[in-house]
Design an enzyme around this catalytic site. Sequence first.
Site, PDB file in Angstrom:
ATOM      1  N   GLY B 207      92.013  30.451 -30.212  1.00  0.00           N
ATOM      2  CA  GLY B 207      91.835  31.768 -28.844  1.00  0.00           C
ATOM      3  C   GLY B 207      91.672  30.989 -27.766  1.00  0.00           C
ATOM      4  N   GLU B 208      90.342  31.668 -27.185  1.00  0.00           N
ATOM      5  CA  GLU B 208      89.937  31.087 -25.784  1.00  0.00           C
ATOM      6  C   GLU B 208      89.704  29.697 -25.883  1.00  0.00           C
ATOM      7  OE1 GLU B 208      86.084  32.401 -24.258  1.00  0.00           O
ATOM      8  OE2 GLU B 208      85.093  32.666 -26.218  1.00  0.00           O
ATOM      9  N   GLY B 210      91.338  27.154 -27.067  1.00  0.00           N
ATOM     10  CA  GLY B 210      92.515  26.371 -27.078  1.00  0.00           C
ATOM     11  C   GLY B 210      93.234  26.069 -28.460  1.00  0.00           C
ATOM     12  N   ASP B 238     100.918  35.215 -30.738  1.00  0.00           N
ATOM     13  CA  ASP B 238     102.537  35.133 -30.807  1.00  0.00           C
ATOM     14  C   ASP B 238     103.209  34.589 -29.813  1.00  0.00           C
ATOM     15  OD1 ASP B 238     102.422  36.464 -33.495  1.00  0.00           O
ATOM     16  OD2 ASP B 238     101.748  38.276 -32.337  1.00  0.00           O
TER      17      ASP B 238
END
Lengths: 308, 308
Positions: B207-208, B210, B238
Amino acid sequence: MSKLVIVGTVAFDAIETPFGKTDKILGGAGTFIGLAASYFNINSSIVSIVGGDFPQKYLDLLSKKKIDISGIEIVKDGKTFFWSGKYHNDMNSRDTLVTELNVLANFQPAVPTSYRNAEVVMLGNLHPSVQMSVLNQMEKKPELSILDTMNFWMDCALDELKEIIGKIDVITINDEEARQLTGEYSLVVAARKIHDMGPKYVVIKKGEHGALLFHNDNVFFAPALPLEEVFDPTGAGDTFAGGFAGYLARTGDYSFENMKTAVIYGSTLASFCVEKFGTERMQDLNDKDIYKRLEEFKNLTQFEIELS
Amino acid sequence: MSKLVIVGTVAFDAIETPFGKTDKILGGAGTFIGLAASYFNINSSIVSIVGGDFPQKYLDLLSKKKIDISGIEIVKDGKTFFWSGKYHNDMNSRDTLVTELNVLANFQPAVPTSYRNAEVVMLGNLHPSVQMSVLNQMEKKPELSILDTMNFWMDCALDELKEIIGKIDVITINDEEARQLTGEYSLVVAARKIHDMGPKYVVIKKGEHGALLFHNDNVFFAPALPLEEVFDPTGAGDTFAGGFAGYLARTGDYSFENMKTAVIYGSTLASFCVEKFGTERMQDLNDKDIYKRLEEFKNLTQFEIELS
């Protein structure tokens, strides 16, 4: 090559992780910063305080690493600062079990005369008034001053913290603390607000998720090296700061470009720190170890892309 | 240039974030993958299913992006898959409010004849038996097959999931799911265990924080671009997969070196996705936008270090 003054705790830690627990071992921000910076073959001095219970062998260890310890006051009838903590299973959070300030309660730092002209000052996590005292003892404004702090001082000494933040060049702070200090969730926005408080460079440490370096509209990111096992995270942030400061002191180049490399050196040294308990792994590194891991960092992050 | 087959949901989403909420808007893994891959000017086809309630304008949008939609079955008297979710203030966690499978409950994917010789197959998050059906319809083993999945299938279709994992080349999975699948907390160890299940390449999405690419003993890391604001994270994973697959299909080079660049393209496109609700930002990017952001990624991660 520049001289480096470090202020920070030299202390006892007792640590429990899912992998085991220790008795009282060598710890403290000043210790980790000093050990990390020692790998850059610079002249450095730790300013700190310990009690009569502090073993000579630990002082010898620092001296052997060519760290000047004349600024470490020994209070014969006092006891050394002691911290004890227990890490949770995910290694990302911990409970503090014991904090005994002891001699640290009355710490009046004294920078050795021969270091009052040092070019680089690394203010490790301590009461902001102690950090300010060190800065004030310098003969002239250092070429580079770096400050590390934590949420505790935001809770109990915010005004003094803001005053010292207004006087330094680089701040290193973790993500949650950056959010607390600014009231902003976005680290990009938080960094900008911290810029506005004074520091030209803002380093936000995200633990196992790496570190961000902000300078005006520029941003650089260094990941933490993915490790099979994190054995003990204690001191990783201080080791990062020590590697960062040590590299900058050695090169004497305080540009954004060179600071990127300093962040990589800091991350590299921190990746060793967590592999064993306390300072153990930081005591016996050699250039080959460090070189090999810098290569791993390069392989981890560098890519080819054609932007024609 | 290779052909790309995508299987994944084409759906309605209703999203609530701290910044606002939407009615039913265009969503679905297949949609996000397809839009992201469309920026590589490849021949791609989405295999999916929708109901008679699905607006023609959404289908036209995909066609306009040169995506073949002949593999999207329209069930006139059926309803389109619908998901609704609400993000918490930190944008890193969310509650699912509604999941209506509708026509997806009886989805029998049919790969268009002209795409059964596609070189690259991207199996979006769906029941493993649906993913397997697509793979089995290919005339020969594709040059590259990529699988995305989630914890839901580990809970209710683990054997089938392991079977498809044993047949594909690349898996993309998030950090918590990698831990659940392997029972290992360390992502390095988890990636090795997933390797042993079959995939030569393992991409762990954080996610945030990486994404990591693993291949044997090699590892590559791409950060997420630090953004002032994450408006809506829906579809970011996605979109990452679509950018990754699209770049690889365009270049036809499935080496580890080229896969690094593919990870950067995936991260770049995902950084746009989160800037607006749903697919909005992914509909109107141009080469200049993408080029500029690739440069930002380069500046974010590239450094000079002399290892002589």
